[in-house]
Design a protein around this motif. Structure first.
Motif, short mmCIF file in Angstrom:
data_model
loop_
_atom_site.label_atom_id
_atom_site.label_comp_id
_atom_site.label_asym_id
_atom_site.label_seq_id
_atom_site.Cartn_x
_atom_site.Cartn_y
_atom_site.Cartn_z
N GLU A 181 -70.61 -4.64 -44.40
CA GLU A 181 -71.33 -3.49 -44.40
C GLU A 181 -70.20 -2.28 -44.98
O GLU A 181 -70.59 -1.30 -45.54
CB GLU A 181 -71.61 -2.87 -42.96
N THR A 330 -75.08 1.90 -39.39
CA THR A 330 -76.08 0.98 -39.76
C THR A 330 -77.32 1.51 -39.04
O THR A 330 -77.36 2.14 -38.09
CB THR A 330 -75.72 -0.27 -39.22
N ARG A 332 -79.35 -0.43 -37.95
CA ARG A 332 -79.41 -1.52 -36.55
C ARG A 332 -79.00 -0.47 -35.43
O ARG A 332 -79.40 -0.57 -34.32
CB ARG A 332 -78.56 -2.54 -36.50
N ALA A 335 -81.22 2.11 -34.42
CA ALA A 335 -82.63 1.51 -33.59
C ALA A 335 -82.06 1.45 -32.25
O ALA A 335 -82.96 1.45 -31.25
CB ALA A 335 -83.06 0.27 -34.53
N ARG A 336 -81.02 0.84 -32.06
CA ARG A 336 -80.52 0.55 -30.71
C ARG A 336 -80.45 1.96 -30.12
O ARG A 336 -80.54 1.87 -28.49
CB ARG A 336 -79.18 -0.07 -30.67
N HIS A 363 -78.11 7.81 -41.33
CA HIS A 363 -78.18 7.07 -40.11
C HIS A 363 -77.61 8.04 -38.89
O HIS A 363 -76.75 7.82 -38.02
CB HIS A 363 -77.54 5.95 -40.06
#
Ligand code: NAD
Length: 480
Positions: A181, A330, A332, A335-336, A363
């Motif tokens: 990343e 990220t 991810r 979303a968390r 993000h």
């Protein structure tokens, strides 16, 4: 060449840059959501070439005197310092933290090399008291051998540097797989190491499919030690494989740090320090505070100060002046935050400030403060690794300790009080490897850092961090 004009990052194997088999992974700028670079994907042949290079370099590097290794590490510190701006820019571009934070990270990266340069000449053994005349018995430390190391994206310069500097200082070659990343910082550090005179094969950098790379490297007989900084989930997998292969491993895993604020604290100062620390790197810090416990009598006053501090944060692209909180690294992570926020709201939590995504690109998640969060909410039981801060009242020392130790992660714990006895009792009772009393223990190169319970095992930093790359040999010598 480590990267071309299109920001195509290459693998570093046996002292040379290579684009592997020609497969690439896109690196995303989290502030825009767009690709900003790509990194070469290692094939099995590339991994074998790295293993062969490390194996060939091992006896030569081990035979290099500690003074010479120390001089090379000092040169690494200078070469990294000379690349300060480009490393910081790569961190901000690929990981998102504000540029000022990236520059601080590069400072700690330089420190790691400088401190390990000094420590490399102090790896002493012991001479044991004589049992019989004519006998000499001693324990000597030797480099453990080639290391496979894995690092996450949240400190993409410092975490690779902490492993590289200690392993190389102790005489071990390394194959490092930094996070795909945010690869740029590690790539520039490898360039700096090569410029400083680290011989070919002593440091190798690979990227690609993490599960495939870790499996291939750890199973190889060349690798003698495994070192991971990452999540408990990946830690379990790599520790299991290391165990199967009977290889020692250092596991620096996630945390869920409590801060306990007693009513006798300077509440304004404690709130300001906690807010600054909590939202550093958008809450994506393993040592970062993720549960805030405030003594009942001081709860309302602390909450007011804390929310006030949070309202002063400026969210934006890390390259822009004045930004104090950047995007999450990220999708991810974002979303968390959605999941943890929805869960807390469903369970009756009150949103004091923030509470949702921010903007239309990148993000970004608003710095968020929650109160009335039940103990079994996800945000209280799982590592959030993001900018949501739950505030919870507690009654007394026993209550604070029981709430703090309730989660089976033991990386860091903090407390604020002016009372010496409270400080002693709480720091003795906290089941964490890293404690801060009236401060958020800065990560200094000379301090041993390591989690307990599900936060892992082993240490980095300090002499303990060097020991992780040494083995001990007992030598008993008599005269004939
Ligand atoms: P992660 O565990 O997903 O990845 C860590 C590294 O392991 C990456 O390089 C990844 O590619 C690699 N990896 C190797 N084998 C893998 C496999 N089989 N599957 C997936 N990845 C594999 O962690 P992350 O999301 O990059 O980082 C966040 C986590 O790291 C958090 O839990 C955080 O607390 C932790 N962390 C711990 C420390 C510490 O010093 N204790 C420091 C920073 C971050």
């Amino acid at each position: 060449m480590s990267a071309d004009n299109n920001r195509n990052y290459h693998l570093f194997i046996d002292g040379a840059w290579t684009d592997g088999g020609g497969d690439w992974i896109v690196v995303e700028n989290p502030a825009t959501g767009e690709g900003c670079a790509q990194v070469a994907k290692a094939s099995v042949a590339d991994l074998d070439a790295a293993l062969e290079a490390a194996n060939r370099a091992a006896p030569l590097w081990r035979a290099t005197s500690p003074w010479d290794r120390s001089a090379i590490l000092s040169a690494c510190a200078r070469e990294v310092e000379a690349r300060r701006e480009s490393i910081a820019r790569a961190i901000t571009l690929e990981q998102g933290k504000p540029l000022a934070e990236s520059l601080l990270e590069v400072g700690r990266t330089v420190d790691a090399f400088a401190w390990c340069a000094a420590e490399a000449i102090r790896v002493y053994g012991r001479v044991l008291p004589q049992r019989e005349p004519g006998m000499r018995q001693m324990s000597v430390k030797e480099p453990i051998g080639p290391v496979a190391a894995f690092t996450p994206w949240n400190f993409p310069a410092f975490l690779p540097a902490r492993k590289i500097s200690a392993a190389l200082g102790a005489g071990c070659p390394m194959i490092l797989k930094p996070a795909e990343e945010a690869p740029g910082a590690a790539i520039i550090i490898a360039e700096a190491c090569a410029a400083a005179g680290v011989p070919a094969g002593v440091l190798n950098l690979v990227f690609g499919d993490p599960a495939q790379i870790s499996d291939h490297l750890i199973r190889s007989p060349v690798i003698r030690k495994v070192s991971l900084t990452g999540s408990p989930q990946v830690g379990r997998k790599l520790a299991a494989l290391s165990g199967e292969m009977l290889k020692p491993a250092t596991m620096e895993l996630g945390g869920h740090a409590p801060v306990i604020v007693f009513a006798d604290s300077n509440l304004r100062k404690a709130a300001a320090m906690t807010a600054a620390f909590k939202f550093r790197n958008a809450g994506q810090v393993c040592l970062g505070v993720s549960r805030i416990f405030v003594q009942e009598a001081a709860f309302d006053e602390f909450r007011a100060h804390f929310v006030d501090c949070v309202s002063g944060l400026r969210i934006g692209n890390g390259v822009e002046d004045g930004t104090t909180i950047g995007p999450m690294a990220t999708g991810r992570g974002l979303a968390r935050m959605d999941r943890m926020m929805a869960d807390a709201s469903d369970r009756g939590a009150v949103t004091e400030i923030g509470g949702s995504r921010h903007g239309n690109g990148g993000h970004f998640w608003q710095p968020t403060v929650l109160t009335e969060v039940p103990d079994d909410a996800l945000i209280m039981t799982e590592e959030p690794f993001g900018p949501i801060a739950p505030l919870t009242p507690f009654a007394d020392i026993a209550d604070a300790l029981s709430k703090s130790n309730a989660v089976d992660l033991g990386l860091a714990g903090y407390l604020f009080t002016r009372d010496l006895e409270t400080a002693t009792r709480v720091s003795d009772g906290l089941e964490f490897g890293w404690i801060g009393i009236n401060n958020f223990s800065p990560t200094i190169a000379e301090a041993p850092f390591g989690g307990i319970r599900n936060s892992g095992f082993g240490y980095e930093g300090g002499p303990e961090g060097f020991d992780a790359y040494c083995r001990t040999k007992f030598v008993s010598q008599a005269s004939l």
